[in-house]
Design an enzyme around this catalytic site. Structure first.
Site, PDB file in Angstrom:
ATOM      1  N   TYR A 151      -4.187 136.870 112.623  1.00 43.46           N
ATOM      2  CA  TYR A 151      -4.038 136.311 111.278  1.00 43.46           C
ATOM      3  C   TYR A 151      -5.388 136.298 110.564  1.00 43.46           C
ATOM      4  CZ  TYR A 151       0.691 134.128 111.342  1.00 43.46           C
ATOM      5  OH  TYR A 151       2.030 133.867 111.333  1.00 43.46           O
ATOM      6  N   TYR A 208       8.940 127.825 108.566  1.00 42.02           N
ATOM      7  CA  TYR A 208       7.886 127.613 107.570  1.00 42.02           C
ATOM      8  C   TYR A 208       8.358 126.669 106.460  1.00 42.02           C
ATOM      9  CZ  TYR A 208       4.338 130.958 109.202  1.00 42.02           C
ATOM     10  OH  TYR A 208       3.344 131.600 109.900  1.00 42.02           O
ATOM     11  N   HIS A 233      -7.438 129.808 111.647  1.00 40.03           N
ATOM     12  CA  HIS A 233      -6.399 129.042 112.321  1.00 40.03           C
ATOM     13  C   HIS A 233      -7.018 128.467 113.590  1.00 40.03           C
ATOM     14  CE1 HIS A 233      -4.029 131.339 109.503  1.00 40.03           C
ATOM     15  NE2 HIS A 233      -2.999 130.542 109.762  1.00 40.03           N
ATOM     16  N   HIS A 283      -8.371 127.654 104.457  1.00 30.87           N
ATOM     17  CA  HIS A 283      -8.092 128.774 103.554  1.00 30.87           C
ATOM     18  C   HIS A 283      -9.119 128.766 102.431  1.00 30.87           C
ATOM     19  CE1 HIS A 283      -4.199 127.499 105.230  1.00 30.87           C
ATOM     20  NE2 HIS A 283      -3.779 128.745 105.075  1.00 30.87           N
TER      21      HIS A 283
END
Length: 158
Positions: free
Chosen positions: A24, A44, A79, A104
């Site tokens: 990711y 999600y 992550h 992020h």
């Protein structure tokens, strides 16, 4: 059956989890495709309100790598997986419960100098692993966002 997995099984699941997180963050979609099961349960709902009970691996990679999600070259992530509790639920299934922090940042352009948005999620995640042809594979995730910093809800918005 609900027990602690063997050391070998737990470390193999941990390796699959590491590959998932690194793929990711590095946007390495080939690496992602190698560590996942043929079908995945993706919950999600906490991220963007959607749930897939049995998503095919190629669709999962396509969704994750799309420009509207982690495939956006202007979005960087980390992550970070903290402590984990492993539970073996069958001979070929293990569930992990993890502490998580997912950072992020969205940049203005390809020079990656100016950060235009930040959004960090704090909480946990339940992950599922399945033994496929003798190897443990990442088979799904359900994130739990307990609290967020900055504008996490705007990171993937267009």
């Amino acid at each position: 059956m609900s027990k602690t997995p063997s050391y070998e099984d737990a470390t193999a699941c941990q390796a699959a989890l590491f590959e998932w997180a690194e793929s990711y963050d590095l946007k390495d979609w080939n690496r992602l495709s190698k560590c996942i099961a043929p079908t995945l349960q993706i919950d999600y709902r906490a991220v963007f309100g959607q749930f897939w009970e049995a998503m095919p691996a190629d669709e999962f990679v396509g969704m994750i790598s799309s420009p509207g999600f982690l495939g956006n070259p202007l979005i960087k992530t980390q992550h970070f997986v903290g402590m984990t509790r492993w539970t073996q639920t069958s001979e070929d299934s293990v569930t992990g419960r993890h502490q998580m922090r997912v950072a992020h940042q969205k940049y203005a352009d390809a020079q990656m100098k100016e950060v235009v948005l930040k959004g960090h999620g704090h909480g946990g995640a339940t992950t599922w692993f399945r033994k496929v042809d003798g190897d443990w594979k990442f088979a799904g995730i359900e994130p739990e966002i307990r609290w967020a910093e900055f504008d996490l809800d705007k990171i993937f918005a267009e």
